[in-house]
Design a protein around this motif. Structure first.
Motif, PDB file in Angstrom:
ATOM      1  N   ALA A   1       5.388  -9.398  32.320  1.00 48.91           N
ATOM      2  CA  ALA A   1       5.388  -8.423  33.483  1.00 48.91           C
ATOM      3  C   ALA A   1       6.746  -7.977  34.521  1.00 48.91           C
ATOM      4  O   ALA A   1       6.742  -7.173  35.163  1.00 48.91           O
ATOM      5  CB  ALA A   1       4.254  -8.582  34.350  1.00 48.91           C
ATOM      6  N   ASP A   2       7.774  -8.467  33.934  1.00 50.41           N
ATOM      7  CA  ASP A   2       8.641  -9.171  34.286  1.00 50.41           C
ATOM      8  C   ASP A   2       9.773  -7.566  33.978  1.00 50.41           C
ATOM      9  O   ASP A   2       9.776  -6.858  35.429  1.00 50.41           O
ATOM     10  CB  ASP A   2       9.997  -9.896  34.189  1.00 50.41           C
ATOM     11  N   CYS A   3      10.144  -6.843  33.026  1.00 44.56           N
ATOM     12  CA  CYS A   3       9.897  -5.278  32.842  1.00 44.56           C
ATOM     13  C   CYS A   3      11.410  -5.234  33.550  1.00 44.56           C
ATOM     14  O   CYS A   3      10.602  -3.692  34.529  1.00 44.56           O
ATOM     15  CB  CYS A   3       8.792  -4.339  33.206  1.00 44.56           C
ATOM     16  N   ASP A   4      12.384  -5.839  33.911  1.00 44.98           N
ATOM     17  CA  ASP A   4      13.557  -5.507  35.030  1.00 44.98           C
ATOM     18  C   ASP A   4      14.066  -3.964  34.384  1.00 44.98           C
ATOM     19  O   ASP A   4      14.035  -3.466  35.485  1.00 44.98           O
ATOM     20  CB  ASP A   4      14.165  -6.646  35.194  1.00 44.98           C
ATOM     21  N   LEU A   5      14.380  -3.381  33.915  1.00 45.76           N
ATOM     22  CA  LEU A   5      15.065  -1.757  33.410  1.00 45.76           C
ATOM     23  C   LEU A   5      14.199  -0.695  33.885  1.00 45.76           C
ATOM     24  O   LEU A   5      13.953  -0.205  34.535  1.00 45.76           O
ATOM     25  CB  LEU A   5      15.230  -1.999  31.709  1.00 45.76           C
ATOM     26  N   LEU A   6      12.562  -1.130  33.310  1.00 44.09           N
ATOM     27  CA  LEU A   6      12.411  -0.216  33.685  1.00 44.09           C
ATOM     28  C   LEU A   6      11.591  -0.018  35.346  1.00 44.09           C
ATOM     29  O   LEU A   6      11.356   0.902  36.017  1.00 44.09           O
ATOM     30  CB  LEU A   6      10.266  -0.364  33.285  1.00 44.09           C
ATOM     31  N   ARG A   7      11.428  -1.249  35.693  1.00 41.44           N
ATOM     32  CA  ARG A   7      11.197  -0.964  37.288  1.00 41.44           C
ATOM     33  C   ARG A   7      12.963  -0.294  38.003  1.00 41.44           C
ATOM     34  O   ARG A   7      12.188   0.285  39.110  1.00 41.44           O
ATOM     35  CB  ARG A   7      11.203  -2.965  37.640  1.00 41.44           C
ATOM     36  N   SER A   8      13.796  -1.112  37.173  1.00 44.51           N
ATOM     37  CA  SER A   8      14.761  -0.526  37.939  1.00 44.51           C
ATOM     38  C   SER A   8      14.954   1.390  37.777  1.00 44.51           C
ATOM     39  O   SER A   8      15.195   2.064  39.314  1.00 44.51           O
ATOM     40  CB  SER A   8      15.986  -1.070  37.578  1.00 44.51           C
TER      41      SER A   8
ATOM     42  N   LEU B   1      14.061   0.155  27.009  1.00 48.81           N
ATOM     43  CA  LEU B   1      13.453   1.120  27.992  1.00 48.81           C
ATOM     44  C   LEU B   1      12.018   0.399  28.003  1.00 48.81           C
ATOM     45  O   LEU B   1      11.243   0.788  28.086  1.00 48.81           O
ATOM     46  CB  LEU B   1      13.932   2.134  28.721  1.00 48.81           C
ATOM     47  N   GLY B   2      11.845   0.909  26.287  1.00 51.20           N
ATOM     48  CA  GLY B   2      10.190   1.470  25.600  1.00 51.20           C
ATOM     49  C   GLY B   2       9.936  -0.214  25.786  1.00 51.20           C
ATOM     50  O   GLY B   2       8.876  -0.012  25.697  1.00 51.20           O
ATOM     51  N   ASN B   3      10.868  -0.876  25.338  1.00 52.69           N
ATOM     52  CA  ASN B   3       9.804  -2.426  25.550  1.00 52.69           C
ATOM     53  C   ASN B   3       9.672  -2.949  26.266  1.00 52.69           C
ATOM     54  O   ASN B   3       8.112  -3.296  26.589  1.00 52.69           O
ATOM     55  CB  ASN B   3      10.875  -3.442  24.905  1.00 52.69           C
ATOM     56  N   ASP B   4       9.636  -2.307  27.607  1.00 56.74           N
ATOM     57  CA  ASP B   4      10.101  -2.632  28.907  1.00 56.74           C
ATOM     58  C   ASP B   4       8.814  -2.114  29.097  1.00 56.74           C
ATOM     59  O   ASP B   4       7.564  -2.462  29.908  1.00 56.74           O
ATOM     60  CB  ASP B   4      10.476  -2.616  29.597  1.00 56.74           C
ATOM     61  N   ALA B   5       9.050  -0.542  28.845  1.00 61.79           N
ATOM     62  CA  ALA B   5       7.384   0.024  28.922  1.00 61.79           C
ATOM     63  C   ALA B   5       6.048  -0.081  28.256  1.00 61.79           C
ATOM     64  O   ALA B   5       5.315   0.065  29.063  1.00 61.79           O
ATOM     65  CB  ALA B   5       7.777   1.761  28.755  1.00 61.79           C
ATOM     66  N   GLY B   6       6.197  -0.733  27.160  1.00 62.45           N
ATOM     67  CA  GLY B   6       5.393  -0.564  26.247  1.00 62.45           C
ATOM     68  C   GLY B   6       4.874  -2.636  26.861  1.00 62.45           C
ATOM     69  O   GLY B   6       3.260  -2.398  26.924  1.00 62.45           O
ATOM     70  N   LEU B   7       5.440  -3.360  27.542  1.00 59.40           N
ATOM     71  CA  LEU B   7       5.260  -4.408  28.079  1.00 59.40           C
ATOM     72  C   LEU B   7       4.369  -3.967  29.531  1.00 59.40           C
ATOM     73  O   LEU B   7       3.423  -5.031  29.710  1.00 59.40           O
ATOM     74  CB  LEU B   7       6.584  -5.835  28.311  1.00 59.40           C
TER      75      LEU B   7
ATOM     76  N   ASP C   1      -0.877  -2.883  20.311  1.00 60.15           N
ATOM     77  CA  ASP C   1       0.934  -3.317  20.161  1.00 60.15           C
ATOM     78  C   ASP C   1       1.210  -1.908  21.288  1.00 60.15           C
ATOM     79  O   ASP C   1       1.596  -1.687  21.199  1.00 60.15           O
ATOM     80  CB  ASP C   1       0.673  -2.674  18.427  1.00 60.15           C
ATOM     81  N   VAL C   2       0.919  -2.502  22.231  1.00 56.77           N
ATOM     82  CA  VAL C   2       1.968  -2.428  23.079  1.00 56.77           C
ATOM     83  C   VAL C   2       3.691  -1.836  23.005  1.00 56.77           C
ATOM     84  O   VAL C   2       3.527  -0.629  23.471  1.00 56.77           O
ATOM     85  CB  VAL C   2       1.628  -2.922  24.878  1.00 56.77           C
TER      86      VAL C   2
ATOM     87  N   SER D   1       3.845   1.478  21.118  1.00 59.04           N
ATOM     88  CA  SER D   1       3.402   2.963  21.688  1.00 59.04           C
ATOM     89  C   SER D   1       4.457   2.657  23.494  1.00 59.04           C
ATOM     90  O   SER D   1       4.695   3.722  23.434  1.00 59.04           O
ATOM     91  CB  SER D   1       2.422   1.905  22.995  1.00 59.04           C
ATOM     92  N   GLY D   2       4.693   1.626  23.908  1.00 60.15           N
ATOM     93  CA  GLY D   2       5.976   1.839  25.089  1.00 60.15           C
ATOM     94  C   GLY D   2       7.232   2.707  24.379  1.00 60.15           C
ATOM     95  O   GLY D   2       8.347   3.840  24.749  1.00 60.15           O
ATOM     96  N   GLN D   3       7.635   2.040  22.893  1.00 59.39           N
ATOM     97  CA  GLN D   3       8.838   2.287  22.312  1.00 59.39           C
ATOM     98  C   GLN D   3       8.311   3.880  21.445  1.00 59.39           C
ATOM     99  O   GLN D   3       9.524   4.459  22.039  1.00 59.39           O
ATOM    100  CB  GLN D   3       9.426   1.450  20.929  1.00 59.39           C
ATOM    101  N   GLU D   4       7.804   4.524  21.397  1.00 60.57           N
ATOM    102  CA  GLU D   4       7.191   5.915  21.084  1.00 60.57           C
ATOM    103  C   GLU D   4       7.368   6.654  22.566  1.00 60.57           C
ATOM    104  O   GLU D   4       7.706   7.522  22.641  1.00 60.57           O
ATOM    105  CB  GLU D   4       5.968   6.190  20.312  1.00 60.57           C
ATOM    106  N   TRP D   5       7.315   6.134  23.402  1.00 60.82           N
ATOM    107  CA  TRP D   5       6.545   6.481  24.829  1.00 60.82           C
ATOM    108  C   TRP D   5       8.386   6.924  25.243  1.00 60.82           C
ATOM    109  O   TRP D   5       8.524   8.311  25.320  1.00 60.82           O
ATOM    110  CB  TRP D   5       6.405   5.510  25.748  1.00 60.82           C
ATOM    111  N   ALA D   6       9.047   5.879  25.125  1.00 58.14           N
ATOM    112  CA  ALA D   6      10.031   6.442  25.903  1.00 58.14           C
ATOM    113  C   ALA D   6      10.815   7.193  24.859  1.00 58.14           C
ATOM    114  O   ALA D   6      12.309   7.805  25.131  1.00 58.14           O
ATOM    115  CB  ALA D   6      11.202   4.534  26.452  1.00 58.14           C
TER     116      ALA D   6
END
Length: 135
Positions: free
Chosen positions: A26-33, A69-75, A109-110, A113-118
């Protein structure tokens, strides 16, 4: 008293491990920033996914940032699902990839999905959440 180093029942360790993994993912630091810079507060809700979908994708010109960012978005998507969809839980596949397992047994596989979104913006995170929450 509970002394973890003395050992516990196997079920308790798995539950603790799942909670610990969930917190770590849940950290997702880059996305949160990035979200914070754009005035979006990530509060682990479906509404925050809708707000992320509206953020101007300034990162798309930088392949390295898109990947992270895609990795973070998926997580983050997975975190919202696990925290809001009954029966959803994190699972780690044999290849080390974190996925969300739904109560039905279906794996989602979130990260992919996050990588595709980014990278391209579709499908939107809120749309993916809606599809998963309905099953």
């Amino acid at each position: 008293m509970n002394f973890p180093f003395l050992g516990k029942r196997r079920e308790d360790r798995r539950t603790h491990d799942a909670e610990g993994i969930g917190d770590l993912l849940a950290d997702c630091d880059l996305l949160r920033s990035q979200a914070s810079r754009d005035g979006v507060r990530l509060d682990d809700s479906a509404v925050s996914l809708e707000q992320l979908d509206q953020v101007l994708p300034r990162w798309r010109g930088d392949d390295e940032i898109v990947t992270w960012l895609g990795n973070d978005a998926g997580l983050y998507l997975g975190t919202v699902i696990v925290r809001t969809v009954p029966g959803a839980a994190w699972s780690i596949r044999s290849d080390g990839q974190p996925v969300v397992r739904l109560a039905s047994g279906r794996e989602f596989d979130v990260v992919a999905s996050g990588q595709e979104w980014a990278a391209v913006g579709v499908p939107e995170l809120s749309q993916l959440y809606g599809e998963v929450a309905e099953t």
